[in-house]
Design a protein around this motif. Structure first.
Motif, PDB file in Angstrom:
ATOM      1  N   GLU A  36      -0.193   4.755 -13.962  1.00 39.53           N
ATOM      2  CA  GLU A  36      -0.436   3.417 -14.768  1.00 39.53           C
ATOM      3  C   GLU A  36      -0.065   3.456 -16.153  1.00 39.53           C
ATOM      4  N   SER A  39       5.247   2.124 -17.866  1.00 40.34           N
ATOM      5  CA  SER A  39       5.828   0.987 -17.768  1.00 40.34           C
ATOM      6  C   SER A  39       7.187   1.133 -17.251  1.00 40.34           C
ATOM      7  N   LYS A  61       8.289   0.725  -8.401  1.00 37.44           N
ATOM      8  CA  LYS A  61       7.480   1.834  -9.181  1.00 37.44           C
ATOM      9  C   LYS A  61       6.857   2.797  -8.323  1.00 37.44           C
ATOM     10  N   GLU A  62       6.233   2.555  -7.399  1.00 34.83           N
ATOM     11  CA  GLU A  62       5.350   3.279  -6.657  1.00 34.83           C
ATOM     12  C   GLU A  62       6.469   4.036  -5.738  1.00 34.83           C
ATOM     13  N   ALA A 119      -2.824  10.097 -11.551  1.00 34.34           N
ATOM     14  CA  ALA A 119      -3.634   9.007 -11.185  1.00 34.34           C
ATOM     15  C   ALA A 119      -5.211   9.467 -10.971  1.00 34.34           C
ATOM     16  N   CYS A 122      -7.438   4.768 -11.326  1.00 32.84           N
ATOM     17  CA  CYS A 122      -6.180   3.588 -11.128  1.00 32.84           C
ATOM     18  C   CYS A 122      -7.174   2.109 -10.605  1.00 32.84           C
ATOM     19  N   SER A 123      -6.128   0.980 -10.991  1.00 24.62           N
ATOM     20  CA  SER A 123      -6.634  -0.088 -10.777  1.00 24.62           C
ATOM     21  C   SER A 123      -6.615  -0.202  -9.192  1.00 24.62           C
ATOM     22  N   GLY A 126      -3.081   0.216  -8.006  1.00 20.13           N
ATOM     23  CA  GLY A 126      -2.576   1.872  -7.666  1.00 20.13           C
ATOM     24  C   GLY A 126      -3.196   2.573  -7.038  1.00 20.13           C
ATOM     25  N   GLN A 127      -4.142   1.962  -6.162  1.00 16.01           N
ATOM     26  CA  GLN A 127      -5.082   2.788  -5.521  1.00 16.01           C
ATOM     27  C   GLN A 127      -4.302   3.537  -4.320  1.00 16.01           C
ATOM     28  N   LYS A 130      -3.279   6.867  -6.115  1.00 20.59           N
ATOM     29  CA  LYS A 130      -4.380   7.641  -6.338  1.00 20.59           C
ATOM     30  C   LYS A 130      -4.751   8.396  -4.929  1.00 20.59           C
TER      31      LYS A 130
END
Length: 207
Positions: A36, A39, A61-62, A119, A122-123, A126-127, A130
């Protein structure tokens, strides 16, 4: 074999870039900043490509992070899974801990462990990342537990040894060493931690 992808800049002729090199650069950014904390601009600047080229070659990105994780685990200096091939349980754990003490503070790359720290928090967005890293750590624990169980079955570990508990203990120490590495611990002190664990590792007298 080197692979290339054609990048189309806003002006001028298309140019090719080395996807292996670009992925290695992305790995270093993720390793240093976490998932996270990184950028898209960080990535494109480090990789030397624009966003359309990143998406075309690696996905979002993921997806890029997951490819970077695969590359991370295949590095020549990766120590965890190769250590499982050692002949005895003690040598397995010794190889892991001393490998960690050396690799985690190697100044040729970012400090610490991407699998541990990539991670931690994470928000919701982003779970999934994680969860992926949690599963990678769990896979490592299972692999070590299975190796230690085999050692116990072969008489390499004492009869009262608990492979799962030992695997979790070693994993916890390795994760703690990774955090210490990012906090600036000196290599000698990290090695002393490894040696303390090894001094108390259960062994049969003949092993």
């Amino acid at each position: 074999m080197m692979s290339t992808v054609t990048q189309t800049p806003c002006v001028g002729r298309p140019r090719a870039f080395d996807t292996d090199d670009a992925l290695a650069k992305a790995l270093e950014v993720f390793w240093r900043k976490g998932f996270e904390g990184t950028s898209l601009t960080d990535l494109t600047q480090a990789m030397g490509i624009n966003k359309p080229s990143l998406y075309a070659a690696f996905g979002n990105k993921e997806q890029l992070f997951l490819k970077a994780i695969e590359l991370y685990e295949q590095r020549p200096c990766a120590f965890f899974y190769p250590a499982l091939e050692q002949k005895t349980a003690y040598l397995v754990v010794e190889s892991m801990l001393l490998g960690a003490a050396s690799s985690l503070v190697d100044k040729s790359h970012p400090q610490g462990c991407l699998i541990v720290q990539g991670a931690l928090t994470c928000s919701e967005a982003g779970q999934a990342i994680k969860d992926t890293l949690i599963n990678r750590r769990r896979d490592g624990e299972i692999a070590l537990c299975e190796r230690l169980q085999r050692a116990k079955d072969e008489g390499d570990l004492p009869a009262d040894a608990e492979p799962l508990l030992l695997a979790r203990y070693v994993g916890t120490v390795l994760q703690g060493m990774a955090v210490q590495a990012t906090s600036g611990i000196c290599p000698n002190e990290l090695r002393k931690v490894a040696e303390l664990v090894l001094a108390n590792f259960p062994r049969n007298d003949e092993s």
